[in-house]
Design a protein around this motif. Structure first.
Motif, mmCIF file in Angstrom:
data_model
loop_
_atom_site.group_PDB
_atom_site.id
_atom_site.type_symbol
_atom_site.label_atom_id
_atom_site.label_comp_id
_atom_site.label_asym_id
_atom_site.label_seq_id
_atom_site.Cartn_x
_atom_site.Cartn_y
_atom_site.Cartn_z
ATOM 1 N N GLU A 36 -3.500 5.483 -18.949
ATOM 2 C CA GLU A 36 -2.571 5.027 -17.909
ATOM 3 C C GLU A 36 -1.337 4.410 -18.569
ATOM 4 O O GLU A 36 -1.458 3.614 -19.493
ATOM 5 C CB GLU A 36 -3.283 4.017 -16.993
ATOM 6 C CG GLU A 36 -2.394 3.177 -16.100
ATOM 7 C CD GLU A 36 -1.484 3.972 -15.168
ATOM 8 O OE1 GLU A 36 -1.936 4.951 -14.559
ATOM 9 O OE2 GLU A 36 -0.282 3.591 -15.061
ATOM 10 N N ARG A 110 -3.804 -0.432 -0.587
ATOM 11 C CA ARG A 110 -3.886 0.416 -1.793
ATOM 12 C C ARG A 110 -4.631 -0.255 -2.942
ATOM 13 O O ARG A 110 -5.426 0.377 -3.631
ATOM 14 C CB ARG A 110 -2.493 0.805 -2.259
ATOM 15 C CG ARG A 110 -1.951 1.979 -1.462
ATOM 16 C CD ARG A 110 -0.747 2.576 -2.139
ATOM 17 N NE ARG A 110 -0.168 3.576 -1.276
ATOM 18 C CZ ARG A 110 0.018 4.851 -1.608
ATOM 19 N NH1 ARG A 110 -0.314 5.290 -2.793
ATOM 20 N NH2 ARG A 110 0.537 5.694 -0.746
ATOM 21 N N ASP A 326 0.276 14.532 -7.262
ATOM 22 C CA ASP A 326 1.734 14.619 -7.166
ATOM 23 C C ASP A 326 2.354 15.352 -8.346
ATOM 24 O O ASP A 326 3.440 15.924 -8.210
ATOM 25 C CB ASP A 326 2.345 13.208 -7.080
ATOM 26 C CG ASP A 326 2.316 12.649 -5.666
ATOM 27 O OD1 ASP A 326 1.681 13.273 -4.797
ATOM 28 O OD2 ASP A 326 2.924 11.587 -5.425
HETATM 29 C C1 LIG Z 1 5.960 5.953 1.777
HETATM 30 C C2 LIG Z 1 4.752 6.741 1.361
HETATM 31 C C3 LIG Z 1 3.595 6.664 2.127
HETATM 32 C C4 LIG Z 1 2.480 7.423 1.770
HETATM 33 N N1 LIG Z 1 1.346 7.350 2.536
HETATM 34 C C5 LIG Z 1 0.295 8.124 2.232
HETATM 35 C C6 LIG Z 1 -0.896 8.075 3.037
HETATM 36 O O1 LIG Z 1 -0.997 7.325 4.002
HETATM 37 N N2 LIG Z 1 -1.923 8.911 2.715
HETATM 38 C C7 LIG Z 1 -1.835 9.763 1.655
HETATM 39 O O2 LIG Z 1 -2.791 10.541 1.424
HETATM 40 N N3 LIG Z 1 -0.748 9.810 0.864
HETATM 41 C C8 LIG Z 1 0.319 9.012 1.114
HETATM 42 N N4 LIG Z 1 1.411 9.034 0.318
HETATM 43 C C9 LIG Z 1 1.420 9.915 -0.864
HETATM 44 C C10 LIG Z 1 0.580 9.328 -1.971
HETATM 45 O O3 LIG Z 1 0.987 8.012 -2.253
HETATM 46 C C11 LIG Z 1 0.687 10.161 -3.246
HETATM 47 O O4 LIG Z 1 0.613 11.521 -2.920
HETATM 48 C C12 LIG Z 1 -0.455 9.804 -4.189
HETATM 49 O O5 LIG Z 1 -0.334 8.477 -4.612
HETATM 50 C C13 LIG Z 1 -0.462 10.743 -5.391
HETATM 51 O O6 LIG Z 1 -1.476 10.343 -6.271
HETATM 52 P P1 LIG Z 1 -1.391 10.734 -7.809
HETATM 53 O O7 LIG Z 1 -2.596 10.120 -8.427
HETATM 54 O O8 LIG Z 1 -1.167 12.191 -7.959
HETATM 55 O O9 LIG Z 1 -0.061 10.044 -8.356
HETATM 56 P P2 LIG Z 1 0.308 8.522 -8.444
HETATM 57 O O10 LIG Z 1 -0.358 7.744 -7.370
HETATM 58 O O11 LIG Z 1 1.785 8.470 -8.550
HETATM 59 O O12 LIG Z 1 -0.329 8.048 -9.821
HETATM 60 C C14 LIG Z 1 0.190 8.453 -11.063
HETATM 61 C C15 LIG Z 1 -0.311 7.482 -12.125
HETATM 62 O O13 LIG Z 1 0.084 7.976 -13.390
HETATM 63 C C16 LIG Z 1 0.704 6.945 -14.136
HETATM 64 N N5 LIG Z 1 1.668 7.610 -15.027
HETATM 65 C C17 LIG Z 1 2.902 8.054 -14.741
HETATM 66 N N6 LIG Z 1 3.441 8.685 -15.796
HETATM 67 C C18 LIG Z 1 2.505 8.640 -16.765
HETATM 68 C C19 LIG Z 1 2.461 9.154 -18.091
HETATM 69 N N7 LIG Z 1 3.485 9.814 -18.620
HETATM 70 N N8 LIG Z 1 1.337 8.916 -18.838
HETATM 71 C C20 LIG Z 1 0.282 8.248 -18.310
HETATM 72 N N9 LIG Z 1 0.270 7.751 -17.058
HETATM 73 C C21 LIG Z 1 1.367 7.961 -16.290
HETATM 74 C C22 LIG Z 1 1.345 6.042 -13.104
HETATM 75 O O14 LIG Z 1 1.554 4.726 -13.611
HETATM 76 C C23 LIG Z 1 0.298 6.083 -12.001
HETATM 77 O O15 LIG Z 1 -0.726 5.132 -12.179
HETATM 78 C C24 LIG Z 1 2.532 8.265 0.632
HETATM 79 C C25 LIG Z 1 3.686 8.315 -0.160
HETATM 80 C C26 LIG Z 1 4.787 7.554 0.194
HETATM 81 C C27 LIG Z 1 6.017 7.614 -0.673
#
Ligand SMILES: Cc1cc2nc3c(=O)[nH]c(=O)nc-3n(C[C@H](O)[C@H](O)[C@H](O)COP(=O)(O)OP(=O)(O)OC[C@H]3O[C@@H](n4cnc5c(N)ncnc54)[C@H](O)[C@@H]3O)c2cc1C
Length: 454
Positions: A36, A110, A326
């Protein structure tokens, strides 16, 4: 000889990365390392909503009891009100739809949600903070391991890399280079250009003002405010507000969106996330109905997020590297589906990697199966989320308003609102009417299919 079948590195400890690590933790012969970038495993942002389709996945991972304790309303299969829809950008708003779904939308804080995931990581899972991935290298030579290079100058190796590093993904940037190199080597120069162009995240033209405040603050302004009891979506021209209680009703989570579709896919100037004075958001919504302004006046701290998304890639996988969440398919938040889609990716990935048929020499096949199942579905949801946003912000062709809507049954306005609600529901039904079960079975069948190579 290593006791492990192979070593998986998960880069990114957000929702997707942690669910993937939890799901992989069920297979004791797979070694897992989570890297992370931040100095601690935390989640920023306020509320997160989970629909029944993703909730069932979390249940199958044994998380139901702990998550139920921190849900705003305990999970159930009985129809619940997910959201009330109201057109709010006029002196007196118009209620026009109550979306009721089996179980409703399960809302969590969250940080609480993240805490449960962290507690369920297996003992054989290494947790590394302050490790920001900069790039990876997978050689096609005899050494099958992937080298990971981090911003602090350190490096590590793994047999499978899962890029769960969010919308600004470093893993995606490298993977896109690899896909482009393959296309160039095969003489597909236009495809190479296209994939490179799709690599970086794009600004959606929308900003979200996010705030979290005690329910008591709102209650003092208006004890009967509907948001104290009801999850609401307030719709308006070019803007929308999603607001609902979290932490068992103690806090209110608010996201107010402002869209400029003419700026979609341009570059956002300024920081993607920034504290702004609450007056900025009030100013943007000053012609909305009093109950909306009251909500915005209750927020003492407001963050502005520039919402970025990604363009579709021809594959989420290259060799022994896969993207999830994402980093693969950042989407507009208008279906509350981004985290849910990351959870689904994580589960299918862990299922194909954990299956006994997957060994060092068949990792790529397992990842291709993952891609074939998850990419079409997630990209469809990405598009549906965008379309819901166009409907919410009253920009859908033929369904716009340039004056206050009249709620008179049978009026042209009432018919338009009816059409809007029908489209919103049709776009969104997948989240509560379908499950991942069929895709899991299909993935397991495909592991034996020679079409996916070795
Ligand atoms: C306003 C808003 C409301 C939302 N509401 C919802 C909801 O109600 N329900 C829902 O399902 N989704 C919701 N979403 C979408 C949701 O938040 C994201 O789709 C979700 O968090 C994606 O998860 P992830 O693990 O792919 O990425 P992230 O949650 O972005 O996690 C990525 C992680 O990787 C880490 N990281 C980044 N770069 C690096 C790197 N180079 N090396 C190592 N670590 C790194 C970051 O620090 C982070 O911990 C919402 C989004 C927004 C903007």
């Amino acid at each position: 000889m290593s006791p492990h079948r192979f070593r998986v590195a998960v880069c990114g400890g957000g929702v997707g990365g942690l669910v993937c690590a939890v799901a992989l933790s069920r297979y004791h012969d797979i070694h897992i390392d989570v890297y992370e970038a931040a100095s601690a495993f935390t989640e920023i942002g306020a509320g997160i909503g989970v629909w029944p389709r993703a909730w069932k996945v979390l249940c199958s991972l044994g998380l139901a009891d702990e998550l139920a304790k921190i849900a705003v309303v305990p999970p159930t299969d009985i129809p619940q009100i997910a959201f009330h829809f109201r057109k709010g950008d006029q002196p007196e708003g118009v209620n026009f739809y109550t979306l009721s779904t089996p179980g409703g939308l399960l809302a969590f804080h969250r940080a609480d949600f993240h805490g449960v995931l962290l507690r369920h990581l297996g003992r054989h899972c290494g947790k590394h903070t302050s490790k920001r991935l900069v790039s990876y290298t997978q050689s096609r030579s005899r050494d099958p391991s992937i080298r990971l290079d981090f911003q602090d100058g350190s490096s590590a190796t793994c047999d499978v890399l899962i890029g769960a590093d969010g919308v600004k993904s470093a893993a995606r940037a490298c993977l896109v280079e690899e896909l482009a190199a393959v296309a160039r080597a095969e003489g597909r120069h236009q495809d190479a250009q296209k994939v490179l162009a799709a690599g970086p995240p794009k600004w959606s033209g929308t900003v979200a003002y996010r705030a979290l405040f005690p329910s008591q603050t709102l209650r003092q302004r208006l004890p009967s405010h509907r948001v104290l009891e009801n999850p609401m979506l307030y719709l308006g021209k070019n803007s929308e507000i999603t607001v609902y209680p979290i932490q068992r009703g103690a806090m209110i989570n608010l996201a107010a969106f402002r869209a400029r579709y003419d700026l979609e896919y341009t570059t956002f100037k300024g920081p993607w996330m920034q504290d702004v004075p609450p007056s900025e958001v009030l100013h943007d919504f000053d012609n909305w109905e009093p109950e909306v302004r009251m909500l915005l006046q209750s927020a003492e701290r407001v963050n502005r997020w520039a919402i970025h998304t990604t363009l579709p890639l021809p594959s989420f996988v290259s060799g022994k590297v896969a993207l999830l969440g994402d980093s693969a398919h950042a989407m507009m938040p208008y279906q509350g589906a981004g985290a849910g889609q990351a959870i689904e990716d994580a589960f299918i990935l862990a299922t194909v990697l954990g299956d006994r048929r997957t060994t060092q020499s068949t990792i790529s096949r397992a990842l291709r199966v993952y891609d074939s199942i998850r990419r079409p579905f997630a990209l469809r949801i990405q598009e549906a989320s965008r379309e819901n946003g166009i409907l919410y912000t009253l920009n859908y062709p033929g369904l716009t308003f340039d004056r206050p809507a009249c709620a008179q049954p049978g009026s042209e306005d009432a018919e338009k609102l009816k059409e809007i609600r029908t489209r919103i529901r049709m776009n969104w039904e997948w989240a509560w009417k379908t499950t991942l079960d069929g895709d899991v079975s299909r993935a397991l069948r495909q592991l034996d299919d020679p079409a996916y190579g070795s």
